[in-house]
Design a protein around this motif. Structure first.
Motif, PDB file in Angstrom:
ATOM      1  N   SER B 251       0.735  -1.237   0.185  1.00 49.03           N
ATOM      2  CA  SER B 251      -0.013  -0.098   0.033  1.00 49.03           C
ATOM      3  C   SER B 251       0.929   1.309  -0.043  1.00 49.03           C
ATOM      4  CB  SER B 251      -0.904   0.132   1.137  1.00 49.03           C
ATOM      5  OG  SER B 251      -0.218   0.082   2.490  1.00 49.03           O
ATOM      6  N   GLU B 252       1.840   1.138   0.811  1.00 47.85           N
ATOM      7  CA  GLU B 252       2.895   2.243   0.467  1.00 47.85           C
ATOM      8  C   GLU B 252       3.643   2.354  -0.557  1.00 47.85           C
ATOM      9  OE1 GLU B 252       4.722   3.646   4.398  1.00 47.85           O
ATOM     10  OE2 GLU B 252       6.702   3.308   3.682  1.00 47.85           O
ATOM     11  N   LEU B 253       4.023   1.381  -1.382  1.00 49.32           N
ATOM     12  CA  LEU B 253       4.540   1.503  -2.560  1.00 49.32           C
ATOM     13  C   LEU B 253       3.415   2.254  -3.672  1.00 49.32           C
ATOM     14  CD1 LEU B 253       5.922  -1.930  -3.319  1.00 49.32           C
ATOM     15  CD2 LEU B 253       7.177  -0.296  -2.264  1.00 49.32           C
ATOM     16  N   GLU B 254       2.321   1.848  -3.441  1.00 53.57           N
ATOM     17  CA  GLU B 254       1.241   2.415  -4.006  1.00 53.57           C
ATOM     18  C   GLU B 254       1.138   3.944  -3.892  1.00 53.57           C
ATOM     19  OE1 GLU B 254      -2.730   1.259  -6.506  1.00 53.57           O
ATOM     20  OE2 GLU B 254      -1.406   0.118  -5.161  1.00 53.57           O
ATOM     21  N   ARG B 255       1.088   4.100  -2.635  1.00 50.35           N
ATOM     22  CA  ARG B 255       0.985   5.642  -2.097  1.00 50.35           C
ATOM     23  C   ARG B 255       2.106   6.767  -2.633  1.00 50.35           C
ATOM     24  NH1 ARG B 255       2.002   8.110   3.183  1.00 50.35           N
ATOM     25  NH2 ARG B 255       2.225   5.772   3.867  1.00 50.35           N
ATOM     26  N   PHE B 256       3.330   5.810  -2.475  1.00 49.65           N
ATOM     27  CA  PHE B 256       4.450   6.719  -3.245  1.00 49.65           C
ATOM     28  C   PHE B 256       4.683   6.608  -4.548  1.00 49.65           C
ATOM     29  CE2 PHE B 256       6.885   5.903   1.201  1.00 49.65           C
ATOM     30  CZ  PHE B 256       6.259   6.772   1.712  1.00 49.65           C
ATOM     31  N   GLY B 257       3.942   5.685  -5.170  1.00 49.20           N
ATOM     32  CA  GLY B 257       4.131   5.591  -6.573  1.00 49.20           C
ATOM     33  C   GLY B 257       5.357   5.041  -6.960  1.00 49.20           C
ATOM     34  N   VAL B 258       6.061   4.194  -6.382  1.00 48.68           N
ATOM     35  CA  VAL B 258       7.330   3.620  -6.746  1.00 48.68           C
ATOM     36  C   VAL B 258       7.071   2.040  -6.883  1.00 48.68           C
ATOM     37  CG1 VAL B 258       8.589   5.499  -5.444  1.00 48.68           C
ATOM     38  CG2 VAL B 258       7.721   3.369  -4.212  1.00 48.68           C
ATOM     39  N   PHE B 259       7.724   1.675  -7.627  1.00 47.36           N
ATOM     40  CA  PHE B 259       7.781   0.072  -7.915  1.00 47.36           C
ATOM     41  C   PHE B 259       6.241  -0.404  -8.512  1.00 47.36           C
ATOM     42  CE2 PHE B 259      11.271   0.426  -4.905  1.00 47.36           C
ATOM     43  CZ  PHE B 259      12.197  -0.362  -5.343  1.00 47.36           C
ATOM     44  N   ARG B 260       6.040   0.642  -9.265  1.00 50.37           N
ATOM     45  CA  ARG B 260       4.604   0.233 -10.052  1.00 50.37           C
ATOM     46  C   ARG B 260       4.935  -0.207 -11.629  1.00 50.37           C
ATOM     47  NH1 ARG B 260       1.155  -0.704  -6.619  1.00 50.37           N
ATOM     48  NH2 ARG B 260       3.050  -1.467  -6.051  1.00 50.37           N
ATOM     49  N   GLY B 261       3.887  -0.878 -12.233  1.00 45.75           N
ATOM     50  CA  GLY B 261       4.247  -1.202 -13.572  1.00 45.75           C
ATOM     51  C   GLY B 261       5.262  -2.186 -13.751  1.00 45.75           C
ATOM     52  N   ASP B 262       5.363  -2.709 -15.028  1.00 45.49           N
ATOM     53  CA  ASP B 262       6.526  -3.965 -15.167  1.00 45.49           C
ATOM     54  C   ASP B 262       7.778  -3.002 -15.610  1.00 45.49           C
ATOM     55  OD1 ASP B 262       4.707  -5.835 -14.878  1.00 45.49           O
ATOM     56  OD2 ASP B 262       4.438  -6.379 -17.039  1.00 45.49           O
ATOM     57  N   TYR B 263       8.724  -3.769 -15.229  1.00 46.54           N
ATOM     58  CA  TYR B 263      10.214  -3.280 -15.484  1.00 46.54           C
ATOM     59  C   TYR B 263      10.368  -3.803 -16.930  1.00 46.54           C
ATOM     60  CZ  TYR B 263      15.116  -2.118 -15.531  1.00 46.54           C
ATOM     61  OH  TYR B 263      16.224  -1.578 -15.951  1.00 46.54           O
ATOM     62  N   GLU B 264      10.905  -3.052 -17.702  1.00 44.05           N
ATOM     63  CA  GLU B 264      11.516  -3.357 -19.237  1.00 44.05           C
ATOM     64  C   GLU B 264      12.953  -3.601 -19.036  1.00 44.05           C
ATOM     65  OE1 GLU B 264       9.536  -1.804 -22.454  1.00 44.05           O
ATOM     66  OE2 GLU B 264       7.585  -1.015 -21.648  1.00 44.05           O
ATOM     67  N   PHE B 265      13.143  -4.980 -19.469  1.00 45.13           N
ATOM     68  CA  PHE B 265      14.325  -5.168 -19.625  1.00 45.13           C
ATOM     69  C   PHE B 265      15.206  -4.673 -20.894  1.00 45.13           C
ATOM     70  CE2 PHE B 265      13.068  -8.138 -16.363  1.00 45.13           C
ATOM     71  CZ  PHE B 265      14.149  -8.060 -15.493  1.00 45.13           C
ATOM     72  N   GLY B 266      16.437  -4.611 -21.021  1.00 43.51           N
ATOM     73  CA  GLY B 266      17.032  -3.760 -22.341  1.00 43.51           C
ATOM     74  C   GLY B 266      17.170  -4.888 -23.242  1.00 43.51           C
ATOM     75  N   ASN B 267      17.496  -6.047 -22.788  1.00 47.91           N
ATOM     76  CA  ASN B 267      17.741  -7.122 -23.611  1.00 47.91           C
ATOM     77  C   ASN B 267      17.566  -8.468 -23.068  1.00 47.91           C
ATOM     78  OD1 ASN B 267      18.884  -8.343 -26.269  1.00 47.91           O
ATOM     79  ND2 ASN B 267      20.583  -8.811 -25.209  1.00 47.91           N
ATOM     80  N   LEU B 268      17.152  -9.499 -23.686  1.00 46.83           N
ATOM     81  CA  LEU B 268      16.625 -10.685 -23.084  1.00 46.83           C
ATOM     82  C   LEU B 268      16.898 -12.138 -23.967  1.00 46.83           C
ATOM     83  CD1 LEU B 268      13.826 -10.352 -20.754  1.00 46.83           C
ATOM     84  CD2 LEU B 268      14.715 -12.737 -21.487  1.00 46.83           C
TER      85      LEU B 268
END
Lengths: 275, 275, 275, 275, 275, 275
Positions: B251-268
């Motif tokens: 809930s705090e991550l949400e409130r702070f708006g951090v670590f939201r959404g997918d992380y997109e890697f550069g190469n895989l």
């Protein structure tokens, strides 16, 4: 020797919510000839809602900006910069690229201060969550043998100033426990937001133990350490640049396109020299 | 017990220049039932030209993304993730927020491997610059008494594969020195880009000392540690979540708006299970 | 890489009373391609009634046979051998003469496993009697700083499985105490005969602390470490044979008439590879 | 206080080849009121050809008998027993079951002696092979910070007395190196078979450095420590029997059929009290 | 070897109030061939009313005289001198200038004695005031890992013998606590004036724990260590005189006018050899 | 905050020969608002010819007066006192009885300063004689892991200023060796009489290594630490007076007749505040 000093007290978060608190602290405790800039990080690059660094994951989000801020402090001619969080986040990283600007942290500064007037110390923290990481840091600095205990008061960072009377009560209980049970000879307030409580707590302990027990406020300790480091600079004792202290080559920074341009702080309160 | 394992080997830089090298390593050394994803960081958020982490200042730039990558690895169902740099950057930060996904690092993995077959170890590094920070890490892990020496070969990360014959020669001299003068019983190659040299170097030492001296490649060690950690997960031994291992509240991550959404890697690069 | 592995799990006593227990454990937790031999020592040379190693004096009686067993494991082509007692008895002695066969112990294996998923650990033991010796071992391995506490449950080895409900209760109390009072982030069951309790105990702790606290069973940890060490062998990372790892010359063994002939195990249960 | 003392000096091997050497040493250095028994192990249970303990594998073969010998010493009314090997093999195991008989070892005794007259020490050993294990022991005892260096002379145990002039030369070179390069303030001869060289070597060093450098013979140190421990016994300071010092219950020894009956030593030279 | 020994037991204060107590102790516990001189410092140079050294400030007042006494002991042909205070005050200073006379202290002697018969120890002190300094000393000697706890009984030095029954009671409570809660295997009485209590206390503990727990009286331990050091002297193991053990040049002492003339002790009780 | 500070720089010997040297240093490096008193000990109680403290025996002669001086400094209203010898003699003893006056020492001050700008340090000393004692102190402070090396230049205290050119040469060689071979990142001049060389030496190293290597002068470091400690006093962080920091009761001082009356310094140079 000239005493003119310019130091930065960085609140390493994207919110400027607490900047005024630290400005007050600086006004009250700085040397007359010191100019202090209270700065926080750029809210465009660091989540502006994130008002604490209690989790390692949060810290990870401010490391890059803190290091950039250190480089900027050097470019702007600051003698020293304090990183205002008791985890001393990014301390060594910042120091690598800060040119002749000294970088200090509240944890190291507080322990140094405590050991000037006592043989050991206990650290009062908000939550046990913080203990493992801080203990690691204390040991890294070499002070493992001087650590009497950690004492948690069950408060999150933002709660310290919510109900000051209750906070005061909890700090008293924790400090009493540290002295009584862990034989602590001094107390360190292990969060920059425990600011404002040290004097009363020290008075309380004096009454309780009929003897002085110094209570170190880590924000003030960091500010004074920054001033001290500024003096070191004047003497000529600036950052080593050999072996582990070697900075990256400027040409490589350019090639990689990193650390280019000015870093823009989020907020900046300037506390001028006296008179 | 089922052996199906999915691990990520993260090359924690914004360039994918070396990804194929690590993919080859994975193909050769992974367990048959392991699927390995070689990933690098998002070049839009981490300087894509920056091809080494030899400086603390460089590391500071990849911490946030590495932690985000760890969280993403958890969301994507990886059993374990290895952070492919011998500094083990952001290891504990990543572990805090990686859910049930185990996080391992080449330094810790290499030492554990070395101490299974020897009483002590020397670490061959590129430049003395690296030594202070790595020594700190080795001591933090508890292995200070087992560290015979660091040996620098005078090469930067990108130079290891520029002139392989010369690199080989330097590694031989350094390893010989470690065994002869510092009484090392095993050798650790202290940079993931020293990949490809261990087997020949071990053979050289066998000839030189008429006895086996294991030479640990830290990339392979990290991969195998990730597989081992995946096994731990299957047994039920996932990340502790009390005290220092407590993650921030969602809930705090949400409130702070951090670590939201997918992380997109550069190469895989996906290395599938065998057969 | 081929995953075919042959490991020995040695129950280092002259009685085979517990061999089936460990065979069950192996069946459940081994990798599919692993063949495990559960072996105990020769009852003709080690007192077959002696069903525990709680005293140093008892251990002294199994050292010679354990080392002989290690040499035999090497001659019989085992990739690795685990010495199934949490004291890790004769670990380094066995390793000296085991050729290319890796030797692992439950204590070292458990700590390595615990530190992959936590910052520290508590060890639950039967009686305080065991603590001093085990503490010494933990420090020798370098993990003194990560040791949160020992917790004794007041049971002798043979009592762990006498009244499982009562044992479970005692383990719960001890683990709770470790987490609550000593801030342990993980729990290690410090006796191979605490086998069979880890899963339920971990579940209990999850309920109690609303968060995961990994509980390491040291027998399983030893088995998995043996499998991991077998992997190391395949990579080429076999026992160092220089300095402290140098074995006695074969010619001298012959001259002294020691370590000649095959060692005969007391009991042997073969757990085959799957399918 | 009465000074009548009965101590055993155990040569923990199955050969009696060196017993007379140690008897000579005892005759020369014991207190007048001390009766010393020089004993070696039973050649029927310990390989009688094995004349050294340079390898851990060899040591493993004498552990059981050494512990049995300790128990026998207690039953036979010895005040103290010294285990005559610088590895201090089975020291703590023997102590557990030796009743009121004190057990001492040459390594611990030598260091204690050295630190009475110097701030640190170097240990001269035969081969580098020995160093890792002995270093571990020195650290376990708590003397890691006082250890200046190990110096190997390239001789096996049986070679020390083969060519005394050459041995003397090598010891001189090693001791000189220790004092000159490692700043050793005292020298410990780290093998009981370096017996006979200390006085001349100390004289040599006095000439070389124009100052006294004590050279501790570990056999003599062990003998004197045994006499000292016998005094402790007379004062009442016998082996603790709580926690880690708790011995196995006699009833269990009976049930297991271990440590029953008298232990028969291989050889026994009795050096009587004076006059 | 001749056993004739002459040792001094120095009570390092200007008052002779306790000298007879220590003379009694010496009469009872010395070796038959030992002549013991109980001496106290010159009351003209050390405050004769000062009957304890509980404070560092007090100790500072006896350092010079203690060192002078050591030199005098050497000039007067003493084999060894014990400095009778558990802080081991001026131990290393005295040793520097004491020629061939060995200098020992109760703290070091007690720990050595305790570790001959136990794996660890607790120290019973008068007041918590003493703990920090003594802990530092224990760590300096290398015994930090063997220290179970300090236990304070709330008595000042002069109070130990004021009400023996009460003192006995307090010592019993403290020792019980040490064994029970801190798992101490032996007890050290951490003040020379706790003399006279060890035997009964040990008996009490035996009853309480149904097992032997050695209780070391530090005065007796110091006396026996002095006798042991005298033996070392006879063997030839006198004080090192290189590096840190190098004494000041006699010519410089003359030039500076220091350490000239005989030191006059305040009181001197001669306990002759037996018979 | 007011910056008015009054500190004493004590040259803890009975000769005033070097007082002017330290007065010059103070004039040059003190803060404008600081008043510094350079004092030496009373020549009537401390041998006035004794011009060095290179031996422990010499130190023993100045301990009492140094502690008395500290108490006097407190009575005379000094904010802080530095004890001007790199052994930090009597530091903790002085601190116990100095009331609210902070006591600092050059060794601790120098290390703190060095670690603000480097990860480790080497200490350049006059003779190897000093090394053992200083190493002990460095470890006691907790800085053992940060100590790169000691480097001796083969000069006694009084020789440092006899032939400055030669001294400079020796310091350069020693510092070069420290950086080159021991990987030192900073240099500490480990004797207050190495005063006057730091700036040139730092310049030399910059030329030699093309990078800054800070060279800490321990006298200046001590002065600045005293000023810093004076600031601490103003903040309220005066000496703890609980547990190990508890001072002796005034009534007892009176009863014992110790620490009565004013202490008379031998020489006193007053360096006033600026302007």
């Amino acid at each position: 020797m000239n005493a003119r000093t310019k130091v930065m007290y960085l609140n390493p978060v994207g919110t400027s919510a607490y900047d005024e608190v630290f400005a007050d602290m600086a006004r009250k405790f700085k040397c007359p000839d010191t100019e202090v800039h209270i700065a926080s990080l750029n809210p465009n690059s660091v989540a502006p809602e994130m008002n604490n660094l209690e989790y390692r994951a949060y810290e990870s989000l401010i490391v890059a900006d803190t290091v950039k801020a250190a480089r900027q402090a050097a470019l702007s001619g600051f003698d020293a910069m304090a990183i205002g969080c008791f985890y001393d986040p990014a301390l060594l990283d910042a120091r690598e690229i800060s040119g002749d600007t000294a970088i200090v942290g509240p944890c190291q500064a507080s322990i140094t201060a405590a050991l000037n007037v006592a043989n050991n110390f206990s650290i009062i923290i908000g939550r046990t969550k913080w203990e493992d990481q801080m203990k690691q840091t204390v040991h890294e600095y070499g002070y493992g043998q001087k650590l009497a205990s950690f004492e948690a008061v069950g408060l999150r960072v933002e709660e310290f100033h919510r109900n000051p009377a209750e906070t005061r009560k909890q700090l008293e209980l924790a400090a009493e426990r540290a002295v009584e049970e862990s034989k602590a000879e001094s107390i360190i307030l292990g969060c920059t937001l425990e600011v404002g409580f040290y004097a009363e707590l020290q008075k309380f302990l004096h009454g309780r133990f009929s003897a002085n027990v110094p209570v170190i406020d880590c924000s003030i300790a960091a500010l004074k350490a920054a001033e001290g480091a500024a003096w070191q600079k004047r003497i000529g004792w600036t950052n080593s640049r050999v072996w582990g202290m070697e900075p990256p080559p400027e040409s490589e920074l350019e090639r990689f396109g990193v650390f280019r341009g000015d870093y823009e702080f989020g907020n900046l309160i300037k506390v001028p020299t006296d008179g």
